[in-house]
Design an enzyme around this catalytic site. Structure first.
Site, short mmCIF file in Angstrom:
data_model
loop_
_atom_site.label_atom_id
_atom_site.label_comp_id
_atom_site.label_asym_id
_atom_site.label_seq_id
_atom_site.Cartn_x
_atom_site.Cartn_y
_atom_site.Cartn_z
N GLU A 275 0.79 -1.23 0.00
CA GLU A 275 0.00 0.00 0.00
C GLU A 275 0.83 1.28 0.00
OE1 GLU A 275 -4.09 0.21 1.72
OE2 GLU A 275 -2.93 0.97 3.41
N LYS B 162 0.64 4.81 1.26
CA LYS B 162 -0.15 5.40 2.34
C LYS B 162 0.70 6.45 3.05
CE LYS B 162 -2.62 3.78 6.51
NZ LYS B 162 -2.93 2.55 7.28
N LYS C 299 -8.19 2.59 -2.74
CA LYS C 299 -8.65 2.42 -1.37
C LYS C 299 -9.18 3.75 -0.86
CE LYS C 299 -7.35 0.22 2.98
NZ LYS C 299 -6.23 -0.20 3.85
N GLU D 84 -14.70 -4.93 2.47
CA GLU D 84 -14.06 -4.93 3.79
C GLU D 84 -15.07 -5.13 4.92
OE1 GLU D 84 -10.76 -2.16 4.74
OE2 GLU D 84 -12.14 -1.39 6.26
N ASN E 271 -10.54 -6.33 8.21
CA ASN E 271 -9.70 -5.28 8.77
C ASN E 271 -9.61 -5.47 10.28
OD1 ASN E 271 -8.36 -2.93 9.52
ND2 ASN E 271 -9.46 -1.65 8.06
N GLU F 84 -6.21 -7.65 6.50
CA GLU F 84 -5.81 -6.25 6.44
C GLU F 84 -5.40 -5.75 7.83
OE1 GLU F 84 -8.70 -3.69 4.57
OE2 GLU F 84 -9.64 -5.37 3.58
N SER F 85 -4.35 -5.00 7.90
CA SER F 85 -3.83 -4.38 9.13
C SER F 85 -3.12 -5.42 10.00
CB SER F 85 -4.94 -3.71 9.95
OG SER F 85 -5.56 -2.67 9.23
#
Length: 261
Positions: free
Chosen positions: A54, A56, A116, A165, A186, A216-217
């Site tokens: 990503e 970001k 995103k 998500e 997430n 995710e994360s």
């Protein structure tokens, strides 16, 4: 007002400004000029765990993460390291993103690119495709069921693969019922902004096997990729760990290697 409500309010205001300056017909004409959308699903369904890397700049929980002067160059490094896809944050107020970042990345890499953002309208899907994106994020928490179903259908119809998500069991059920084929769990609680790495392990068994699961994360290094793989992840999405790293290409390569071990 929760952080999510605050973000969505800002997103809606910024969206109105863009809609006033660019018509959806203009977006459709721009989309027609783009290359055919790339399908990430074969790579995501392949043996091992794929990595979405990503771009970001910042986040509500951590503030500024990195000064990314050239998002396209960073994305090229990610792809060279073996990333199966690139995620680009385009929300401006809290993540420091921009549609120009998406356009720049799409113009430089030959792997699928995900927009995103906090998408709630088909206009934003057309924005994504017009910029060259191949995928778009849809968050169950920010959409009524009818809207979720409609946006999934619209995304697919214009060539985008929707990454849907979820954050809890009820959202998993809604995503499955809406026809999602790619579901991202997430691990970040949108109310507290804390990351609970147990979230994926809890929810993954609720996602049918024919659906690709994305963690995710919470990926800090290869050990987290291995752990998520054991819990049933087909894909991991990694942002903060990479943008704060001095050698993102090498770090992506390490994550990819771990995913195949």
């Amino acid at each position: 007002m929760s952080m999510l409500d605050e973000i969505l309010e800002g997103v809606a205001e910024d969206l109105q400004a863009r809609m006033a300056s660019t018509s959806i017909d203009d977006l459709k004409r721009q989309a027609e000029k783009q290359h055919p959308a790339l399908d990430p699903m074969p790579a995501f369904r392949a043996e091992g765990v794929s990595v979405i890397a990503e771009v970001k700049r910042s986040s509500p929980s951590k503030g500024a993460l990195a000064h990314i002067k050239d998002p396209a160059a960073l994305a090229v490094d990610y792809a060279a390291g073996g990333a199966a896809a690139i995620s680009v944050l385009t929300e401006k107020r809290h993540f420091g993103g921009d549609l120009d970042d998406l356009r720049a990345v799409c113009g430089q890499v030959d792997v699928p690119v995900l927009r995103k953002d906090f998408i709630t309208t088909s206009y934003e899907l057309w924005e994504a495709r017009a910029a060259g994106a191949d995928m778009a994020l849809l968050m169950v928490v920010s959409l009524y069921q009818s809207a979720l179903e409609s946006l999934i259908e619209r995304a697919v119809s214009i060539g985008l693969v929707p990454l849907v998500e979820v954050h809890d069991e009820e959202e998993v059920k809604r995503a499955v019922d809406a026809g999602a084929t790619l579901i991202g769990v997430n691990a970040r609680n949108l109310k507290t902004l804390e990351v609970d790495r147990g979230t994926f392990e809890l929810l993954a068994p609720k996602i049918p096997d024919h659906i690709v699961r994305v963690a995710e994360s919470g990926v800090r290094g290869p050990h987290d990729v291995i752990e998520y793989a054991k819990q049933g992840a087909n894909v991991v999405l990694v942002g903060e760990t990479l943008v704060k790293d001095d050698n993102p290409r090498s770090t992506v390569a390490d994550l990819v290697a771990a995913s195949k071990s």
